[in-house]
Design a protein around this motif. Structure first.
Motif, PDB file in Angstrom:
ATOM      1  N   ASP A 360      -7.825 -27.254  27.843  1.00  0.00           N
ATOM      2  CA  ASP A 360      -9.023 -27.385  28.684  1.00  0.00           C
ATOM      3  C   ASP A 360     -10.241 -26.807  27.980  1.00  0.00           C
ATOM      4  O   ASP A 360     -11.341 -27.361  28.067  1.00  0.00           O
ATOM      5  CB  ASP A 360      -8.799 -26.684  30.027  1.00  0.00           C
ATOM      6  CG  ASP A 360      -7.806 -27.412  30.918  1.00  0.00           C
ATOM      7  OD1 ASP A 360      -7.555 -28.613  30.655  1.00  0.00           O
ATOM      8  OD2 ASP A 360      -7.279 -26.789  31.852  1.00  0.00           O
ATOM      9  N   ASP A 361     -10.052 -25.704  27.257  1.00  0.00           N
ATOM     10  CA  ASP A 361     -11.167 -25.106  26.519  1.00  0.00           C
ATOM     11  C   ASP A 361     -11.633 -26.026  25.402  1.00  0.00           C
ATOM     12  O   ASP A 361     -12.838 -26.156  25.152  1.00  0.00           O
ATOM     13  CB  ASP A 361     -10.749 -23.749  25.945  1.00  0.00           C
ATOM     14  CG  ASP A 361     -11.908 -23.031  25.271  1.00  0.00           C
ATOM     15  OD1 ASP A 361     -12.823 -22.563  25.988  1.00  0.00           O
ATOM     16  OD2 ASP A 361     -11.929 -22.954  24.019  1.00  0.00           O
ATOM     17  N   ASP A 362     -10.684 -26.696  24.727  1.00  0.00           N
ATOM     18  CA  ASP A 362     -11.049 -27.649  23.676  1.00  0.00           C
ATOM     19  C   ASP A 362     -11.910 -28.775  24.250  1.00  0.00           C
ATOM     20  O   ASP A 362     -12.913 -29.174  23.640  1.00  0.00           O
ATOM     21  CB  ASP A 362      -9.800 -28.260  23.041  1.00  0.00           C
ATOM     22  CG  ASP A 362      -8.963 -27.251  22.277  1.00  0.00           C
ATOM     23  OD1 ASP A 362      -9.538 -26.289  21.746  1.00  0.00           O
ATOM     24  OD2 ASP A 362      -7.738 -27.435  22.228  1.00  0.00           O
ATOM     25  N   ARG A 363     -11.508 -29.298  25.402  1.00  0.00           N
ATOM     26  CA  ARG A 363     -12.264 -30.397  26.013  1.00  0.00           C
ATOM     27  C   ARG A 363     -13.676 -29.956  26.380  1.00  0.00           C
ATOM     28  O   ARG A 363     -14.637 -30.697  26.186  1.00  0.00           O
ATOM     29  CB  ARG A 363     -11.527 -30.920  27.250  1.00  0.00           C
ATOM     30  CG  ARG A 363     -10.235 -31.658  26.942  1.00  0.00           C
ATOM     31  CD  ARG A 363      -9.637 -32.282  28.192  1.00  0.00           C
ATOM     32  NE  ARG A 363      -8.424 -33.024  27.865  1.00  0.00           N
ATOM     33  CZ  ARG A 363      -7.207 -32.497  27.855  1.00  0.00           C
ATOM     34  NH1 ARG A 363      -7.048 -31.213  28.175  1.00  0.00           N
ATOM     35  NH2 ARG A 363      -6.161 -33.226  27.533  1.00  0.00           N
ATOM     36  N   MET A 364     -13.787 -28.760  26.895  1.00  0.00           N
ATOM     37  CA  MET A 364     -15.102 -28.258  27.272  1.00  0.00           C
ATOM     38  C   MET A 364     -15.988 -28.055  26.043  1.00  0.00           C
ATOM     39  O   MET A 364     -17.149 -28.469  26.030  1.00  0.00           O
ATOM     40  CB  MET A 364     -14.954 -26.939  28.035  1.00  0.00           C
ATOM     41  CG  MET A 364     -16.286 -26.318  28.460  1.00  0.00           C
ATOM     42  SD  MET A 364     -16.073 -24.869  29.525  1.00  0.00           S
ATOM     43  CE  MET A 364     -15.236 -23.731  28.397  1.00  0.00           C
ATOM     44  N   ARG A 365     -15.445 -27.463  25.001  1.00  0.00           N
ATOM     45  CA  ARG A 365     -16.233 -27.242  23.790  1.00  0.00           C
ATOM     46  C   ARG A 365     -16.548 -28.566  23.087  1.00  0.00           C
ATOM     47  O   ARG A 365     -17.640 -28.726  22.535  1.00  0.00           O
ATOM     48  CB  ARG A 365     -15.497 -26.284  22.850  1.00  0.00           C
ATOM     49  CG  ARG A 365     -15.437 -24.862  23.392  1.00  0.00           C
ATOM     50  CD  ARG A 365     -14.719 -23.892  22.474  1.00  0.00           C
ATOM     51  NE  ARG A 365     -14.676 -22.577  23.094  1.00  0.00           N
ATOM     52  CZ  ARG A 365     -15.662 -21.685  23.035  1.00  0.00           C
ATOM     53  NH1 ARG A 365     -16.750 -21.963  22.327  1.00  0.00           N
ATOM     54  NH2 ARG A 365     -15.553 -20.522  23.636  1.00  0.00           N
TER      55      ARG A 365
END
Length: 449
Positions: A360-365
């Motif tokens: 989820d953090d990868d998608r946000m970044r």
């Protein structure tokens, strides 16, 4: 722009055609994950296909693509047979309710493929995927490959966009990069593809090449403008001899320094804007009525492995040796070596070599970096809307970036991080501040400008 600032912000950083970037892909993600990701595509999904042809009849020394030189057609024919098997294998996994809205033939030199083989390949793609009637079909072209039969074949497959690499028309520059291509050849290609119905023509210009001067670049840009292409890509030469050994053929002492590179980029961009082209991101220009320009104005511009695009497809499927795909779950790259790739697909299996499963953090970044690269801004309200409370981490990092920015290249206004106009050429370095993986040292990258 001072020399000090240019040198400060032109460090080696990723191009951010993906996030995380390719050096972080892992062999832990392979065929099993790829198969499940392909099978998850459904009726509401749209798909882009990237078809990689890793052969050229000459090796341009500046090139950083996965390709090899061949003076015979037999290796190409063998490769096309293997590529056809991959088309069948991947097509069997993708629901026919998913529509293909864009197909891009890249390389290498796709125009090395002869007319009958190109027509057969497109027919096979249409048999194995549901291709939309209005799908955009783009082809990278080498004028030295083309003849009447190939032009006719490209028209037969429904090519809508022709993409021509020019680099620089100066003979001394062309000799230094082993890419001999006259203006007359290029003009003839433009005329030929337009006469056969291609709706759009793109030309690539490269700055930072050996022996390139302001005069040679100005002459090249003026020549390109005279052809009235719909789009122009203005790329900085990526000198990465540690990755591409043939680049050692280029004399590094003949390359322009960082300040000259910057001046070349600025001058070329000014000439294109003066000719009526709209600047798109850091390295593209388009006529105002082009779909790319419209997407930039409407805030729907995106970025993939070919650079800036108006493509809104749910998934990008890469076909061919070394091809990279992007699906909602993550990234997949095929086996780069053509021989190993061919052995895999001939056995009726997928050819994934490595990949990356997104958190989820990868998608946000990834979303934040893409918006910064495309819009030169990041909307905090939209970030929160998409990612909820997790967005507070990115917002805090943006605030820290502004607080530490003594050059005032970024600011916050109306709940948006905004890149100042004078700092936009360095936006890769600004986007890199939100890269959670960059500090671990994996991979070496080209200079930011």
């Amino acid at each position: 722009m001072t020399i000090k600032l240019i040198e400060k912000y032109t460090g080696n950083v990723p191009r951010y055609t993906s996030y995380p970037t390719a050096p972080h892909f892992s062999e832990a993600i392979g065929n099993a994950e790829y198969a499940s990701w392909l099978q998850a595509l459904g009726g509401g999904d749209t798909v882009s296909l990237y078809i990689h042809i890793p052969y050229c009849d000459r090796l341009c020394w500046f090139c950083a693509c996965h390709t090899k030189q061949t003076n015979k057609y037999d290796p190409v024919k063998t490769y096309l047979a293997a590529l056809s098997e991959e088309v069948k294998t991947v097509g069997a996994l993708v629901s026919k309710s998913s529509r293909v809205t864009a197909i891009h033939f890249g390389g290498g030199s796709p125009t090395l493929v002869d007319g009958p083989d190109m027509i057969a390949l497109m027919a096979l793609i249409r048999e194995n995927f549901t291709v939309a009637a209005d799908a955009e079909i783009s082809v990278e072209m080498d004028p030295n490959d083309l003849d009447a039969a190939r032009y006719d074949a490209l028209a037969a497959i429904g090519m809508t966009r022709a993409s021509l690499g020019v680099q620089d028309f100066a003979p001394k520059v062309q000799q230094a990069i082993n890419r001999i291509q006259t203006f007359e050849q290029t003009a003839d290609v433009v005329a030929q593809v337009r006469s056969r119905g291609a709706a759009s023509v793109n030309c690539d210009i490269v700055y930072g090449l050996p022996h390139q001067t302001m005069e040679t670049l100005e002459e090249t840009v003026a020549d390109i403008i005279s052809l009235s292409p719909d789009r122009v890509a203005l790329f900085g030469y990526a000198h990465v001899p540690w990755m591409k050994k043939h680049q050692t053929m280029i004399d590094e002492t003949s390359l322009p320094g960082s300040t000259m590179r910057f001046d070349l980029m600025v001058r070329a961009g000014d000439m294109l804007r003066e000719a009526g082209y709209q600047a798109i991101g850091i390295d593209h220009f388009a006529k105002p009525d082009d779909k790319l320009a419209i997407a930039a104005r409407e805030g729907t511009l995106t970025r993939n492995f070919q650079g800036y695009t108006d493509d809104q497809a749910t998934a990008l499927i890469g076909l061919g040796a070394s091809a990279i795909g992007r699906l909602p779950q993550g990234y997949i790259q095929n086996i780069p070596a053509t021989g190993m790739y061919q052995k895999a697909v001939e056995q009726g299996v997928l050819a994934a070599a490595r990949g990356f499963e997104l958190s989820d953090d990868d998608r946000m970044r990834a979303w934040a970096i893409e918006r910064i690269m495309c819009d030169f801004a990041l909307d905090f309200d939209e970030l929160v809307k998409r990612f909820g409370s997790a967005a507070s981490q990115i917002i805090a990092e943006a605030q820290d970036l502004v607080a530490s920015d003594s050059d005032r290249h970024v600011s916050i206004a109306d709940s948006r991080l905004v890149v100042a106009p004078e700092a936009q050429p360095f936006v890769r370095s600004i986007a890199a501040r939100f890269d959670a993986y960059l500090a671990n040292g994996k991979g070496r990258h080209s200079v930011a400008v």
